[in-house]
Design a protein around this motif. Structure first.
Motif, mmCIF file in Angstrom:
data_model
loop_
_atom_site.group_PDB
_atom_site.id
_atom_site.type_symbol
_atom_site.label_atom_id
_atom_site.label_comp_id
_atom_site.label_asym_id
_atom_site.label_seq_id
_atom_site.Cartn_x
_atom_site.Cartn_y
_atom_site.Cartn_z
ATOM 1 N N GLY A 137 -5.037 -1.274 -7.425
ATOM 2 C CA GLY A 137 -5.985 -0.201 -7.179
ATOM 3 C C GLY A 137 -5.298 1.137 -7.307
ATOM 4 N N ASP A 138 -5.932 2.086 -7.988
ATOM 5 C CA ASP A 138 -5.425 3.452 -8.098
ATOM 6 C C ASP A 138 -6.419 4.373 -7.410
ATOM 7 N N ALA A 139 -6.102 4.770 -6.194
ATOM 8 C CA ALA A 139 -7.053 5.506 -5.363
ATOM 9 C C ALA A 139 -6.731 6.986 -5.341
ATOM 10 N N ASP A 140 -7.750 7.800 -5.582
ATOM 11 C CA ASP A 140 -7.636 9.244 -5.473
ATOM 12 C C ASP A 140 -7.844 9.639 -4.012
ATOM 13 N N VAL A 168 0.878 -1.168 0.000
ATOM 14 C CA VAL A 168 0.000 0.000 0.000
ATOM 15 C C VAL A 168 0.916 1.219 0.000
ATOM 16 N N ILE A 169 0.901 1.993 -1.091
ATOM 17 C CA ILE A 169 1.923 3.037 -1.231
ATOM 18 C C ILE A 169 1.363 4.247 -1.952
ATOM 19 N N VAL A 176 -1.028 -4.666 -5.217
ATOM 20 C CA VAL A 176 -0.579 -3.295 -4.945
ATOM 21 C C VAL A 176 -1.775 -2.355 -4.940
ATOM 22 N N LEU A 177 -1.855 -1.541 -3.889
ATOM 23 C CA LEU A 177 -2.801 -0.434 -3.830
ATOM 24 C C LEU A 177 -2.009 0.863 -3.885
ATOM 25 N N GLY A 178 -2.234 1.635 -4.938
ATOM 26 C CA GLY A 178 -1.570 2.931 -5.072
ATOM 27 C C GLY A 178 -2.503 4.053 -4.647
ATOM 28 N N GLY A 193 2.711 3.304 -7.373
ATOM 29 C CA GLY A 193 1.964 2.053 -7.318
ATOM 30 C C GLY A 193 2.005 1.330 -8.658
ATOM 31 N N ARG A 194 1.855 2.072 -9.741
ATOM 32 C CA ARG A 194 1.889 1.462 -11.071
ATOM 33 C C ARG A 194 3.256 0.844 -11.351
ATOM 34 N N LYS A 195 4.330 1.571 -10.992
ATOM 35 C CA LYS A 195 5.684 1.057 -11.235
ATOM 36 C C LYS A 195 5.951 -0.232 -10.456
ATOM 37 N N LEU A 196 5.563 -0.240 -9.185
ATOM 38 C CA LEU A 196 5.806 -1.438 -8.383
ATOM 39 C C LEU A 196 4.988 -2.622 -8.889
ATOM 40 N N ASP A 197 3.742 -2.370 -9.251
ATOM 41 C CA ASP A 197 2.888 -3.440 -9.766
ATOM 42 C C ASP A 197 3.484 -4.040 -11.038
#
Length: 615
Positions: free
Chosen positions: A190-193, A121-122, A156-158, A171-175
């Motif tokens: 997940g890409d959370a705003d 979670v980052i 991964v949750l970004g 998050g995208r890079k790590l995933d």
């Protein structure tokens, strides 16, 4: 002042005074994740009956985990990723899973090759940067030393802010990288705003379900208490803030300054809230009423018409005042507005090749500007649903509770500027600037374990805080003086003009006289101290990084003698320029090349001796 860990032991504790002192040293720098792990480690030793002679030191981190252990790693700048990771860990443990929760800078990267189940979670900061506590973790996984991971299952949750172009980039890079290393996704990234309930919270729920279905649960021992435990009173939280009285709201920039910076004193009496130097106070703001009326007028809406948000029915005006973000644009909203506006310009901005135009639009325009420039037809319910939820703002606390008691002081720059003949404002800063003494503000404390004074009070501290970035250092100096710290304190402060913008000038001068502040270096960027090149050259602006460079030899000597280094303030320019200057200073005065100087600074960060609170 909070009690030391050893002082919290019961009177019959079986530790010698020497052992209690060692316990203080061991636990002094740990956050909640580290304490959780340490408690499990100690319990395991007790269950196994390991004799003291069989162990001479507690290892820095657990060795390779059993294949059924779920490891959760978080990297957090403002606390959202930490809260979500802790929630996931707590729910997974309650479901009977073996869990270890680690902040990214505490994760032993040598163990990655042995992991079987990993959740990350980052957050992403600014222009696609990792949070400070995750830099080493991200660099390791992204680099050549990362191992092949054919047996790892991960998710991964970004977290990010869609008003920035590099939304959830880390998050995208790590995933992507974990998949490249051969690992298998347990669920999609997940890409959370900032709207956490839309993506982040459902992702946590799905992640828990997948973990329960995939990982073998571990039987948990039950403990029957000797007597019923009284329920602890619930302290105010982000979701349930405390209504705190505003005691003082004073402008501290001088007449003629183009900056309106406020010193606020807020009562915490009766709240049960406690904070340490370096923590932040969260404020739930209310949007400027004039801005709400302008938005209603631009769309032709009646503010009293009802709208629905979740399970709540309320007036449109109330929803825009207290529940929806009005000053920051986001790409998701722009996409929906562009469909309704049918504007070629907006379509071009939102096209892949329009990234620079999109960044400029988001940086320079507010919602009201968009609505007027590109009119579109909305229903009230659709409009409020498309807007992001209003979120709390965090302000570094500018006081020490050891000195001010049940109060918290803030240093707030009121964001206000003109667009044509109209004013634009920052949401929370305008809310606070408008607040009158005696009013009540919804507040909570946000702990910041990454930004703590050294437990060893004989250590020197170097504090770099231009503008309102000086706020936590006011608390640092107060606390060090009150608690009798013997280490030296060096403050580097900057602002445009000495005459009008020298925040807390009298306090700093008094601290120097009393020996509570040992060195003060100043950079007033618009006072024209330095000229560049020949005689007719434009005077160069002097910033805090110039002070660091000019005093580089002494700065490096302080670091070599064990000083702790802190930076607070603007992330986009100041923090990057200061970081680059620190690398140069270490290279020049430490006889290193740039790579070795960078490693030196990274090592300080891993030791907890280089901390940043940037925004």
């Amino acid at each position: 002042m909070s009690a030391s860990p050893a002082s919290l032991l019961p009177p019959t504790q079986p530790l010698s005074s020497e052992q209690a002192a060692l316990l203080d040293r061991l636990t002094g720098g740990l956050d909640s994740a580290g304490l959780w792990w340490l408690s499990g480690y100690a319990a395991g030793l007790a269950r196994a009956g390991v004799a003291p002679a069989a162990r001479t030191a507690v290892p820095a981190a657990p060795e390779a985990q059993p294949a059924t252990t779920l490891t959760i790693v978080y990297g957090s700048q403002t606390g959202n990723a930490k809260r979500l990771a802790e929630s996931l860990a707590g729910q997974a443990e309650a479901a009977g899973l073996a869990v270890r929760l680690l902040r990214a800078d505490a994760y032993p990267t040598r163990e990655l090759k042995n992991e079987r189940y990993l959740y990350v979670v980052i957050s992403t900061q600014g222009d696609g940067d990792p949070p400070d506590d995750a830099r080493g973790f991200v660099e390791f996984i992204s680099g050549k030393r990362a191992p092949a991971l054919p047996e790892l299952k991960f998710a991964v949750l970004g977290l990010g802010d869609s008003s920035y172009p590099q939304f959830c980039e880390i998050g995208r890079k790590l995933d992507t990288r974990l998949a490249e290393l051969g690992a298998t996704r347990l669920l999609d990234r997940g890409d959370a705003d900032l709207d956490l309930e839309t993506v982040a919270e459902p992702w946590v729920t799905r992640a828990l379900t997948v973990a329960r279905e995939t990982i073998k649960s571990t039987p948990r021992a039950s403990v029957t208490p000797l007597r019923p435990l009284a329920a602890a009173p619930s302290a105010p939280t982000r979701e349930a803030p405390f209504a705190a009285e505003l005691l003082a709201n004073q402008r501290i920039t001088g007449r003629g300054s183009d900056r309106d910076i406020r010193h606020l004193e807020i009562s915490l009496e009766g709240s049960g809230l406690h904070y340490e130097p370096g923590d932040a106070l969260g404020i739930w703001p209310v949007n400027p009423p004039a801005l709400v009326e302008a938005v209603l007028h631009a769309l032709g809406f009646d503010g009293e018409q009802p709208v629905t948000l979740g399970n709540d029915s309320l007036s449109l005006r109330e929803a825009l005042l207290r529940r929806r973000e009005l000053t920051r644009l986001s790409r998701p909203f722009l996409l929906q507005h562009a469909k309704r506006a049918r504007s070629d310009v907006l379509d071009g901005v939102l096209a892949p090749e329009g990234a620079a135009l999109l960044a400029s639009l988001i940086a320079e325009q507010q919602l009201i500007d968009l609505l007027r420039t590109y009119p579109a037809s909305w229903t009230a319910d659709e409009f409020v649903a498309a807007l992001r939820p209003l979120t709390p703002r965090l302000y570094s606390i500018a006081s020490s509770q050891a000195v001010v008691g049940e109060e918290a002081h803030l240093t707030v720059a009121h964001v206000e500027y003109a667009v044509g003949e109209e004013l634009r404002w920052g949401t929370a800063s305008n809310f606070l600037a408008r607040a009158a003494e005696g009013e009540h503000l919804p507040v909570f404390v946000e702990a910041n374990e990454r930004f703590r004074l050294p437990a060893d009070t004989s250590r020197d501290v170097i504090m770099i805080g231009p503008g309102t970035g000086v706020a936590p250092f006011r608390g640092f100096v107060q606390h060090r003086a009150e608690t009798g710290a013997s280490g030296r304190n060096w403050l580097v402060f900057g602002n445009p003009h000495a005459r009008t913008d020298f925040l807390y000038q009298i306090e700093w001068q008094d601290a120097l006289k009393r020996g509570q502040l040992h060195r003060l270096d100043l950079a007033f960027s618009r006072d024209g101290i330095r000229a560049v090149g020949h005689a007719d050259a434009t005077p160069a602006k002097t910033y805090v990084q110039h002070c660091l460079r000019e005093n580089g030899r002494e700065l490096f000597a302080w670091l070599e003698s064990g000083a702790h280094l802190y930076v607070c303030g603007d992330a986009t320019r100041m923090a990057r320029d200061v970081h680059a200057t620190l690398v140069d200073v270490i290279a020049e005065h430490g006889g290193r090349d740039a790579e070795a100087a960078t490693d030196y600074l990274n090592d300080l960060q891993s030791q907890g001796r280089y901390a940043r609170d940037v925004y």
